[in-house]
Design an enzyme around this catalytic site. Structure first.
Site, short mmCIF file in Angstrom:
data_model
loop_
_atom_site.label_atom_id
_atom_site.label_comp_id
_atom_site.label_asym_id
_atom_site.label_seq_id
_atom_site.Cartn_x
_atom_site.Cartn_y
_atom_site.Cartn_z
N HIS A 195 5.12 -6.36 -14.30
CA HIS A 195 5.93 -7.05 -13.29
C HIS A 195 4.97 -7.56 -12.20
O HIS A 195 4.89 -7.02 -11.10
CB HIS A 195 6.97 -6.08 -12.71
CG HIS A 195 8.12 -6.74 -12.02
ND1 HIS A 195 9.44 -6.53 -12.38
CD2 HIS A 195 8.17 -7.59 -10.98
CE1 HIS A 195 10.24 -7.21 -11.58
NE2 HIS A 195 9.50 -7.88 -10.72
N GLU A 201 9.66 -12.25 -15.97
CA GLU A 201 9.71 -13.61 -15.43
C GLU A 201 8.44 -14.45 -15.58
O GLU A 201 7.78 -14.80 -14.61
CB GLU A 201 10.12 -13.55 -13.96
CG GLU A 201 11.47 -12.90 -13.77
CD GLU A 201 12.00 -13.01 -12.35
OE1 GLU A 201 11.27 -13.48 -11.47
OE2 GLU A 201 13.17 -12.64 -12.13
N ASN A 235 17.39 -12.53 -16.04
CA ASN A 235 17.40 -12.38 -14.58
C ASN A 235 18.03 -13.66 -14.03
O ASN A 235 17.44 -14.73 -14.14
CB ASN A 235 15.98 -12.26 -14.03
CG ASN A 235 15.29 -10.97 -14.46
OD1 ASN A 235 15.87 -10.15 -15.17
ND2 ASN A 235 14.05 -10.79 -14.04
N GLU A 293 18.52 -8.63 -13.80
CA GLU A 293 18.40 -8.80 -12.35
C GLU A 293 19.44 -9.78 -11.85
O GLU A 293 19.71 -10.80 -12.49
CB GLU A 293 17.02 -9.37 -11.96
CG GLU A 293 15.93 -8.35 -11.79
CD GLU A 293 14.63 -8.96 -11.31
OE1 GLU A 293 14.65 -9.83 -10.41
OE2 GLU A 293 13.57 -8.57 -11.84
N ARG A 340 16.18 0.43 -13.94
CA ARG A 340 15.08 -0.39 -14.46
C ARG A 340 13.91 -0.33 -13.46
O ARG A 340 14.07 -0.71 -12.30
CB ARG A 340 15.54 -1.85 -14.65
CG ARG A 340 14.42 -2.75 -15.09
CD ARG A 340 14.82 -4.22 -15.23
NE ARG A 340 13.62 -4.99 -15.48
CZ ARG A 340 13.33 -6.16 -14.95
NH1 ARG A 340 14.17 -6.75 -14.13
NH2 ARG A 340 12.20 -6.76 -15.24
N TYR A 373 19.83 -15.63 -10.81
CA TYR A 373 20.10 -15.61 -9.37
C TYR A 373 20.82 -16.86 -8.87
O TYR A 373 21.70 -16.79 -8.04
CB TYR A 373 18.80 -15.50 -8.58
CG TYR A 373 18.14 -14.14 -8.60
CD1 TYR A 373 18.38 -13.23 -7.58
CD2 TYR A 373 17.26 -13.77 -9.62
CE1 TYR A 373 17.77 -11.98 -7.56
CE2 TYR A 373 16.65 -12.52 -9.60
CZ TYR A 373 16.91 -11.63 -8.58
OH TYR A 373 16.30 -10.40 -8.57
N ASP A 381 0.82 -1.22 0.00
CA ASP A 381 0.00 0.00 0.00
C ASP A 381 0.86 1.27 0.00
O ASP A 381 0.53 2.24 -0.67
CB ASP A 381 -0.91 0.04 1.23
CG ASP A 381 -2.14 -0.86 1.07
OD1 ASP A 381 -2.23 -1.55 0.03
OD2 ASP A 381 -2.98 -0.88 1.99
C1 BGC Z 1 11.65 -10.64 -9.25
C2 BGC Z 1 11.59 -9.54 -8.22
C3 BGC Z 1 11.87 -10.13 -6.85
C4 BGC Z 1 13.25 -10.77 -6.86
C5 BGC Z 1 13.67 -11.37 -5.54
C6 BGC Z 1 12.85 -11.55 -9.09
O1 BGC Z 1 12.60 -12.79 -9.57
O2 BGC Z 1 11.61 -10.08 -10.53
O3 BGC Z 1 10.35 -8.92 -8.27
O4 BGC Z 1 11.78 -9.19 -5.85
O5 BGC Z 1 13.24 -11.82 -7.81
O6 BGC Z 1 12.83 -12.40 -5.15
#
Ligand code: BGC
Length: 531
Positions: free
Chosen positions: A141, A186, A326, A398, A96, A328, A71
């Protein structure tokens, strides 16, 4: 000279990086990212419509870890000047952010365009450009207008045109200034994760057709938006458009699992990318085959993976100007044992492929346990994309590290970013990959979806108890600013930021971060001295 050689050889033996060239190629761009629902707040400002998060979290707040919603979040709707200031202070080449569909189109449809919604992003875009920071804009998103969700959301094929209408309207307002666009963030999360697991808003679990119908609709929606830009705006503004994919790098547990692992990569990454990036278009053939067989065994008279008409294939094929990645984390892949039922895709396994995904006990994890720290996966993923998609240029949109601790001395985050960036450099320099830029998730702490405010990803800490949502740079912000300034990873180590230890924030989750004005001033003076 001999000394230098001996030094380098010793460095190699000890696994050091003293003689590595840690400079980025000229033109390589650095950025940081956020998304609308995670930072903007102002959920009911002016004529903004309701999105799926507004509705779900107002009705059932307990679904997030801390019962909180977006919010107010970082209140970027009002504090956008602070966001631009941070981007400029870091020296970012680009920022971005995403546009909230329901802020631009209050009903979700094209019957009404919000003047105030359009105005907000005009201010942000113009402000960034005045500060020398390029806006990189994501159209969608995860914050679907509720009206569209009520009609089935990403499972309704009509969404393809509703998204295209929205995209066309956004381009018509901002394409003169925004040169890099991401259509959809994603789809692996919004289709595969959402429909298989159902634990992320809008929390619809339907794992038979959900992931696959959504997969196809996302590709068509992206393709239509890309074509609108390509036909109408590209000739004037010469910008570029892509879709952000977030593969998990998959590594075989043993040599025997190599073939199965490649199939799993095609199932995860290929299903969202082959139709766009390969010359023949369409689904990865091996995945198409497996899905047809499995669906038949389940009694379906058709494949759960819907087919494309030739026209649809052509519509999607080639709709890219770069690959938005993206990246990780990674997982290990093995075949399921005889009496074992694989867990759900995409975190634990796939029944369709009879595959189990595991983590290595030696891996470290971020506090968000999904993210195992696996920098080498970055280089391997880049290479997989490079090989499969004809050395397409890759923008890493990302990459980032989560902590529960809101503290400023975030050495783990520095280590994470540094190690991943080192792998990016190796991919460029040793493997010839065409990586054009890198983005940290995130510019600042924000609303981390189902984890609420319990997970911090920010280069900047945000005080969520302060009415102005004050932002304070972490050690990682200083580190990243140095990397950008020197265009290199040289001479940076976490130890350089020891002084921030004494200005650490409280590391208690339940009590939000606070910092005195004196400390804030000291940090800003330090940044300016260092930079
Ligand atoms: C997403 C973000 C998220 C980040 C960490 C990404 O996959 O795009 O919105 O905050 O991961 O979880």
């Amino acid at each position: 000279m001999l000394c230098v050689t001996v030094f380098c050889v010793l460095s190699l033996i000890w696994g050091g990086s003293w003689c590595e060239d840690l400079r980025f190629p000229p033109g390589f761009q650095f950025g940081a990212a956020t998304s609308a629902y995670q930072v903007e707040g102002a959920w009911n400002a002016s004529d903004k419509g309701r999105n799926v998060w507004d509705i779900m979290l107002h009705n059932t707040p307990s679904v997030t870890a801390d019962g909180q919603s977006g919010d107010i979040a970082c209140d970027s709707y009002h504090q956008w000047r602070m966001d631009i200031h941070m981007a400029k202070t870091l020296g970012l080449h680009f920022y971005r952010f995403s546009i909230a569909w329901s802020r631009i189109l209050p009903t979700g449809f094209s019957n009404k365009i919000s003047k105030d919604g359009v105005g907000y992003y005009n201010k942000l875009i113009d402000g960034l450009l005045r500060s020398g920071v390029e806006p990189v804009v994501t159209l969608y998103h995860y914050d679907l207008p509720q009206n569209i969700q009520s009609l089935g959301g990403w499972a309704n094929p009509l969404i393809v045109d509703w998204f295209a209408d929205y995209a066309g309207i956004v381009f018509s307002h901002y394409a003169d200034r925004v040169k890099t666009w991401i259509t959809i963030n994603e789809p692996l999360i919004l289709c595969d994760h959402m429909y298989n697991v159902g634990d992320i808003v809008p929390m619809v679990k339907e794992d038979l057709l959900g992931p696959y119908v959504c997969n196809k609709n996302v590709l068509l929606a992206h393709a239509k938006a890309w074509r609108i830009y390509n036909d109408t705006y590209k000739p004037h503004y010469h910008g570029k458009v892509s879709i952000a994919n977030n593969p998990i790098w998959l590594e075989p547990l043993s040599e025997e699992d190599e073939e199965l692992t490649e199939l799993a990569r095609e199932f995860g990454t290929g299903r969202y990318s082959d139709p766009i990036y390969t010359e023949q278009g369409g689904w990865p053939p091996a995945v198409e085959e497996i899905m047809a067989e499995y669906s038949k065994k389940q009694g379906f008279p058709y494949s759960r993976l819907p087919s494309f008409t030739e026209e649809e294939k052509k519509l999607i094929q080639g709709t890219y100007d770069f690959f938005s990645l993206n990246q990780y984390t990674s997982r290990l892949v093995r075949a399921a044992h005889e009496d074992e039922t694989p867990g759900t895709w995409f975190s634990f396994g796939s029944k369709e492929l009879n595959v189990v995904l595991e983590t290595d006990p030696k891996w470290a994890f971020s506090d968000l346990k999904m993210i195992a720290v696996t920098p080498s996966g970055m280089r391997r993923q880049i290479n997989w994309i490079k090989e499969r998609y004809n050395n397409v240029s890759i923008l890493i949109t990302e990459n980032g590290f989560a902590t529960r601790d809101p503290g400023l001395y975030d050495t783990q985050r520095i280590h994470f970013i540094r190690e991943y960036l080192r792998e990016v450099l190796l991919a460029i320099k040793e493997d010839g990959a065409n990586v054009i830029g890198y983005t940290v998730w995130s510019l600042m702490d924000n609303f981390e979806w189902m984890f609420g405010y319990t997970m911090k990803f920010g280069l900047y800490a945000v005080d969520f108890s302060h009415p102005l949502r004050l932002r304070t740079p972490r050690a990682s912000a200083l580190f990243y600013a140095n990397v950008i300034k020197h265009h290199s990873l040289d001479n940076h180590s976490p130890e350089q930021y020891q002084h921030l230890k004494s200005t650490n924030l409280k590391s208690n989750n339940s009590s939000p971060a606070t910092i005195s004005i004196k400390e804030l001033l000291l940090i800003f003076i330090l940044i300016h001295v260092i930079l």
